[in-house]
Scaffold this motif. Structure first.
Motif, PDB file in Angstrom:
ATOM      1  N   VAL A 163       0.661  -1.079  -0.318  1.00  0.00           N
ATOM      2  CA  VAL A 163      -0.102   0.186   0.105  1.00  0.00           C
ATOM      3  C   VAL A 163       1.050   1.318   0.079  1.00  0.00           C
ATOM      4  N   LEU A 164       1.430   1.451   0.711  1.00  0.00           N
ATOM      5  CA  LEU A 164       2.584   2.240   1.325  1.00  0.00           C
ATOM      6  C   LEU A 164       3.293   2.326   0.580  1.00  0.00           C
ATOM      7  N   GLY A 165       4.042   1.393  -0.693  1.00  0.00           N
ATOM      8  CA  GLY A 165       5.305   1.699  -1.303  1.00  0.00           C
ATOM      9  C   GLY A 165       6.676   2.237  -0.340  1.00  0.00           C
ATOM     10  N   TYR A 166       6.862   1.945   1.015  1.00  0.00           N
ATOM     11  CA  TYR A 166       7.858   2.256   1.597  1.00  0.00           C
ATOM     12  C   TYR A 166       9.326   1.720   1.646  1.00  0.00           C
ATOM     13  N   ARG A 167       9.699   2.651   0.656  1.00  0.00           N
ATOM     14  CA  ARG A 167      11.475   2.805   0.658  1.00  0.00           C
ATOM     15  C   ARG A 167      11.785   1.322  -0.520  1.00  0.00           C
ATOM     16  N   LYS A 168      10.889   1.295  -1.542  1.00  0.00           N
ATOM     17  CA  LYS A 168      10.625   0.198  -2.461  1.00  0.00           C
ATOM     18  C   LYS A 168      12.108  -0.067  -3.398  1.00  0.00           C
ATOM     19  N   LYS A 169      11.753   1.269  -3.710  1.00  0.00           N
ATOM     20  CA  LYS A 169      12.495   2.336  -4.524  1.00  0.00           C
ATOM     21  C   LYS A 169      13.963   2.108  -4.233  1.00  0.00           C
ATOM     22  N   THR A 170      14.734   2.376  -3.024  1.00  0.00           N
ATOM     23  CA  THR A 170      15.728   2.280  -2.455  1.00  0.00           C
ATOM     24  C   THR A 170      15.936   1.231  -1.908  1.00  0.00           C
ATOM     25  N   VAL A 171      15.050   0.226  -2.401  1.00  0.00           N
ATOM     26  CA  VAL A 171      15.637  -0.941  -1.264  1.00  0.00           C
ATOM     27  C   VAL A 171      15.808  -1.773  -3.190  1.00  0.00           C
ATOM     28  N   ARG A 172      14.784  -1.634  -4.088  1.00  0.00           N
ATOM     29  CA  ARG A 172      15.143  -2.394  -5.245  1.00  0.00           C
ATOM     30  C   ARG A 172      16.136  -2.341  -5.863  1.00  0.00           C
ATOM     31  N   ASN A 173      16.733  -0.561  -6.038  1.00  0.00           N
ATOM     32  CA  ASN A 173      18.301  -0.562  -6.335  1.00  0.00           C
ATOM     33  C   ASN A 173      18.809  -0.327  -5.855  1.00  0.00           C
ATOM     34  N   ASN A 174      18.928  -0.789  -4.485  1.00  0.00           N
ATOM     35  CA  ASN A 174      20.396  -1.632  -3.234  1.00  0.00           C
ATOM     36  C   ASN A 174      20.508  -2.913  -4.117  1.00  0.00           C
ATOM     37  N   LEU A 175      19.568  -3.874  -4.198  1.00  0.00           N
ATOM     38  CA  LEU A 175      19.518  -5.502  -4.662  1.00  0.00           C
ATOM     39  C   LEU A 175      20.553  -5.226  -6.144  1.00  0.00           C
ATOM     40  N   ALA A 176      20.215  -4.144  -6.641  1.00  0.00           N
ATOM     41  CA  ALA A 176      20.028  -4.201  -8.415  1.00  0.00           C
ATOM     42  C   ALA A 176      21.458  -4.402  -8.380  1.00  0.00           C
ATOM     43  N   LEU A 177      22.084  -3.526  -7.088  1.00  0.00           N
ATOM     44  CA  LEU A 177      23.331  -2.911  -7.875  1.00  0.00           C
ATOM     45  C   LEU A 177      25.334  -3.605  -6.808  1.00  0.00           C
ATOM     46  N   ALA A 178      24.207  -4.096  -5.817  1.00  0.00           N
ATOM     47  CA  ALA A 178      24.447  -5.452  -5.147  1.00  0.00           C
ATOM     48  C   ALA A 178      24.720  -6.711  -5.815  1.00  0.00           C
ATOM     49  N   LEU A 179      24.101  -7.338  -6.120  1.00  0.00           N
ATOM     50  CA  LEU A 179      22.979  -8.388  -6.688  1.00  0.00           C
ATOM     51  C   LEU A 179      23.141  -8.229  -7.835  1.00  0.00           C
ATOM     52  N   PRO A 180      23.596  -7.984  -9.121  1.00  0.00           N
ATOM     53  CA  PRO A 180      23.929  -8.151 -10.085  1.00  0.00           C
ATOM     54  C   PRO A 180      23.606  -9.434 -10.905  1.00  0.00           C
ATOM     55  N   HIS A 181      24.156 -10.523 -10.236  1.00  0.00           N
ATOM     56  CA  HIS A 181      24.736 -11.433 -10.287  1.00  0.00           C
ATOM     57  C   HIS A 181      23.225 -12.227 -10.189  1.00  0.00           C
ATOM     58  N   LEU A 182      22.684 -11.485  -9.836  1.00  0.00           N
ATOM     59  CA  LEU A 182      21.154 -12.053  -9.669  1.00  0.00           C
ATOM     60  C   LEU A 182      19.698 -11.847 -10.732  1.00  0.00           C
TER      61      LEU A 182
END
Length: 291
Positions: free
Chosen positions: A38-57
């Motif tokens: 519903v609120l999407g709290y910091r979802k964009k931040t988490v998604r960007n961090n995961l893409a940066l840190a775990l690009p092999h996934l």
């Protein structure tokens, strides 16, 4: 206004803290649905961090981690509130230190200790170790803007014989203790972003050039402290294990910044083992090195 806000929220927090764990986690599931869908709290931040840190996934694999990380975040937030009323017996059952014998050997060496840990699994319940130690235990934290909630957090920690000191107070507290001959263990959660300065130290964390905290290392060297790392593992919902690892008993012999690098390497190893239990909502890679 701050006090009014505190008066409104305190009864809610107290009610949450006395809930049985079964009901606590049902509430956590509901909060997860609210903040994620519903609120999407910091979802964009988490998604960007995961893409940066775990690009092999793959995107699908990272999405699974993303959702699990929000579920864990909600659990940890309510566990933090639960600390208001949790008993000594209950917290010691749920946060088990697997090798206290190693820690006791460090105390016997007669030097203060810098304890380095990460924002991983349960960093809130690390305070339970104060029931076992003979040194004074100090947790370094960022002061809460609302002074009434700040006092509440300090009161909760003091129940577990932990002293909360801000980052600004840390050097003076250590220096005063050294002059008085007081041995202490100082908890540093040093894995997140330092304030930007011209002299930031950069290191590759999760494959990304990243500014890292070096304050724990500098203080350990200045006051000749032994340095240990606490690796926390989430065993299952509401249960954690902490394991000590000695980083050095001769801090003066370690080349500058090597200890900070070693700490970040251990955090990275933990993340790669189970990335869903790391605090991904923090904007860890917001700073870029200037050419």
């Amino acid at each position: 206004m701050q006090f009014l806000f505190f008066l409104l929220l305190y009864p809610i927090f107290w009610f949450i803290s006395i809930l049985p764990f079964r009901l606590l986690y049902i509430l956590s599931d509901g909060i997860y649905l609210l903040i994620y869908y519903v609120l999407g709290y910091r979802k964009k931040t988490v998604r960007n961090n995961l893409a940066l840190a775990l690009p092999h996934l793959s995107d699908k694999e990272r999405l699974v981690i993303e959702k699990k990380s929000f579920q864990h975040l909600c659990d940890m937030f309510l566990e933090m509130i639960k600390t208001m009323s949790i008993s000594k017996k209950e917290i010691e059952k749920r946060f088990v230190l697997t090798n206290m014998d190693l820690y006791y050997e460090e105390e016997k060496k007669g030097k203060s200790i810098a304890l380095m840990c990460a924002h991983y699994a349960s960093y809130e319940w690390v305070i339970s170790m104060n029931h076992y130690i003979s040194f004074n235990g100090y947790a370094i934290y960022k002061r809460i803007k609302n002074k009434h909630f700040d006092k509440l957090v300090k009161d909760i920690r003091s129940k577990f014989k932990a002293y909360l000191i801000t980052t600004k107070e840390t050097k003076n507290v250590i220096e005063t203790n050294v002059k008085k001959g007081i041995l202490g263990i100082y908890g540093f959660a040093s894995d997140q972003t330092p304030r930007p300065t011209e002299n930031m130290y950069w290191y590759r964390f999760m494959g990304i050039e990243t500014p890292i905290h070096i304050g724990a290392e500098l203080l350990a060297k200045r006051y000749n402290m032994n340095v240990i790392y606490l690796k926390v593992k989430k065993v299952k919902r509401g249960y954690y294990e902490g394991t000590f690892e000695v980083l050095t008993n001769d801090v003066q012999s370690i080349p500058d910044f090597k200890l900070s690098e070693q700490f970040m390497d251990k955090v990275e190893q933990q993340i790669l083992e189970a990335p869903e239990f790391y605090l991904w909502t923090h904007k860890r890679w917001k700073h870029k090195r200037k050419d």
